[in-house]
Enzyme design. Structure first.
Site, PDB file in Angstrom:
ATOM      1  N   HIS A  56       0.817  -1.224   0.000  1.00  0.00           N
ATOM      2  CA  HIS A  56       0.000   0.000   0.000  1.00  0.00           C
ATOM      3  C   HIS A  56       0.851   1.274   0.000  1.00  0.00           C
ATOM      4  O   HIS A  56       0.323   2.368  -0.179  1.00  0.00           O
ATOM      5  CB  HIS A  56      -1.025  -0.016   1.145  1.00  0.00           C
ATOM      6  CG  HIS A  56      -0.475   0.312   2.506  1.00  0.00           C
ATOM      7  ND1 HIS A  56      -0.184  -0.645   3.443  1.00  0.00           N
ATOM      8  CD2 HIS A  56      -0.174   1.491   3.090  1.00  0.00           C
ATOM      9  CE1 HIS A  56       0.271  -0.068   4.544  1.00  0.00           C
ATOM     10  NE2 HIS A  56       0.289   1.230   4.356  1.00  0.00           N
ATOM     11  N   ASP A  85       0.248  -7.577   1.645  1.00  0.00           N
ATOM     12  CA  ASP A  85       0.643  -6.171   1.762  1.00  0.00           C
ATOM     13  C   ASP A  85       2.163  -6.004   1.759  1.00  0.00           C
ATOM     14  O   ASP A  85       2.726  -5.267   2.565  1.00  0.00           O
ATOM     15  CB  ASP A  85       0.017  -5.508   3.002  1.00  0.00           C
ATOM     16  CG  ASP A  85      -0.065  -3.981   2.852  1.00  0.00           C
ATOM     17  OD1 ASP A  85       0.407  -3.470   1.808  1.00  0.00           O
ATOM     18  OD2 ASP A  85      -0.598  -3.316   3.749  1.00  0.00           O
ATOM     19  N   SER A 158       4.498   2.964   7.860  1.00  0.00           N
ATOM     20  CA  SER A 158       4.190   1.778   7.055  1.00  0.00           C
ATOM     21  C   SER A 158       5.379   1.345   6.221  1.00  0.00           C
ATOM     22  O   SER A 158       6.015   2.164   5.547  1.00  0.00           O
ATOM     23  CB  SER A 158       3.018   2.067   6.119  1.00  0.00           C
ATOM     24  OG  SER A 158       1.822   1.935   6.813  1.00  0.00           O
TER      25      SER A 158
END
Lengths: 202, 304
Positions: A56, A85, A158
């Protein structure tokens, strides 16, 4: 009043964060800082480096990565797994860089101190400290899906590293859920890299 | 090398591991399980609000096995419940009853919302004296925490860095803000629940509201305080009704102590007051009047 233990702790923490920052990159897509990444292989097979981040974090096929010394370089997405992911980015190496070291053993324990590095709001190399919240029992021969940590992450963490106090990688920070950080266990990332990168290289 | 940082990490994990051997999961509601602490041999302490049924309660032990448990009693006023667990050989929690926690002390909240142990860390953010919950429960000291609460947090122990239990955590006593019920309070409630199954509390059957006594009236009646309690509801046939208190009486004193807040009334209604007459001073019709009321035993609240 002197506080030798706390002073020592502060010094060691600063050193550990410093060391971790060297294997953390900032990922930008289309000029905007979108997250962090882990310098997985900076030794370079055929002069190429490998960065692992969240799928992402890199939406397109191209991204710019910025190393801890501030140098930027273009990278291309060589593997992507939306379900896990995860994404792998390859870039040209100008010199050899340090790579992240995965902690294969001993198994993580609940309560162990962990450190996360990220780039919240484009701020370089921010660190947060927490403990392992929960260690899920692994399925048969398969690592657990998530590592949960009591660490406060912000957007920008992230794809970045979650490491133990010796600087070894234990997870890739992915999201916050119910006030806890969810990271993909480093051993699961390692298995994924081996599988997907073999496909790309061959 | 990072000697202190690594020692800290290892010691915290050791504390979690040792204290975690006495933490169980409690299956007594529809949602995910809550936590409990093996407090005395065969006795598990949990929180009242996470136990929504009185029967068919099971616990998951640290080794992953499941065992039946029976409810020995519950006290909504302190949000504690006590379960009995037969024939298990798991260790009991190591308690720290003396040496109260200090503000800034590093603490860990443990839980077991299922087979796996969970932990969050933080610091004690406030330590205060005795307080009374909104349901009248007496808690020996107010322990406030700066740490993350998560599913299964309630009923778990707050431990220090050596793995000793400082109390039972709950998020139901202070509008979702985490607090810890200290060891002394848990001990008291557990003992009483094991003996009687409920916490005995005296009650009068009145609802009150603070009111300001007009200055002229206060002067005429030679009153000390400015604020008193207006009786705004009276339980028909309750102790106060039976002993002649009326709706609209303004309560000045109870048992010789001035009252200006409903909490002051609760403070006079401990379990040992049941059946013992209390002197009451009220303003009625512009005059001060003295009466006697005998508190009854509060019926068990079924708020579950």
């Amino acid at each position: 009043m002197t506080a030798p233990v706390t002073a020592g702790l502060a010094r060691e923490l600063a050193a550990a964060v410093d060391q971790l920052r060297r294997v953390t990159v900032q990922v930008r897509t289309r000029g905007a800082a979108t997250g962090a990444g882990v310098l997985w292989d900076g030794g370079g097979s055929e002069g190429r480096g490998l960065v692992i981040t969240n799928a992402h974090v890199v939406r397109g096929d191209q991204a710019t990565i910025e190393l801890s010394d501030g140098t930027g370089t273009r990278a291309r997405v060589v593997a992507r797994d939306v379900k896990r992911d995860l994404a792998a980015l390859e870039f040209e190496l100008c010199r050899e860089l340090v790579s992240a070291v995965v902690r294969d053993s001993p198994p993580l324990r609940v309560g162990e101190v962990v450190i996360a590095i990220g780039h919240p709001g484009g701020l370089g190399g921010a660190a947060t400290l927490g403990i392992v919240h929960r260690v899920e029992n692994a399925g048969e021969g398969r690592p657990p899906r998530w590592l949960r940590a009591d660490v406060r992450l912000a957007p920008g963490f992230s794809g970045g590293p979650l490491a133990d106090t010796t600087g070894r990688l234990v997870g890739v920070n992915t999201m916050m859920q119910g006030g806890l950080a969810l990271a993909i266990p480093a051993v699961a990332v390692e298995a994924w890299v081996r599988r997907s990168h073999a496909l790309v290289v061959s | 090398m990072s000697a202190v940082l690594q020692s800290l990490s290892t010691e915290l994990a050791d504390a979690v591991e040792s204290a975690g051997r006495a933490v169980v999961a409690i299956h007594a509601r529809r949602r995910i399980p809550a936590s409990g602490v093996h407090w005395r041999p065969g006795v598990v302490v949990a929180t009242h609000h996470t136990i929504s049924r009185d029967e068919n309660i099971t616990v998951t032990l640290p080794d992953g096995t499941t065992a039946p448990a029976s409810l020995a009693g519950r006290d909504p006023s302190t949000d504690l419940a006590v379960l009995k667990l037969a024939g298990q050989s798991i260790p009991t929690a190591s308690l720290r009853p003396d040496a109260p926690p200090r503000v800034g002390e590093l603490v860990i909240a443990l839980g077991r919302p299922g087979p796996s142990l969970t932990a969050s860390w933080g610091v004690v953010s406030g330590v205060d004296g005795p307080w009374r919950t909104w349901q009248g429960g007496e808690i020996d000291s107010l322990l406030r925490l700066d740490l993350a609460i998560y599913d299964g947090f309630s009923g778990g122990p707050l431990i220090d860095a050596a793995g000793r239990v400082l109390g039972i955590n709950t998020s139901a006593l202070a509008r979702g803000i985490p607090v810890t019920i200290p060891v002394a309070t848990v001990e008291r409630v557990v003992t009483e629940l094991l003996e009687r199954g409920t916490i005995r509390r005296a009650y009068l059957g009145i609802g009150t509201q603070p009111v300001r006594v007009p200055e002229s009236l206060a002067r005429r009646l030679d009153l000390k305080g400015e604020v008193a309690l207006l009786i705004v509801s009276l339980e028909p046939g309750g102790p106060a009704d039976r002993d002649g208190l009326l709706l609209g009486d303004v309560l000045l004193e109870l048992g010789g102590a001035a009252v200006s807040d409903p909490v002051d009334v609760l403070a006079k209604l401990g379990g040992d007051r049941v059946g013992k007459p209390l002197a009451v001073r009220v303003i009625r019709g512009g005059q001060v009047k003295t009466l006697q009321v005998t508190p009854g035993e509060r019926p068990m609240s079924r708020a579950a």
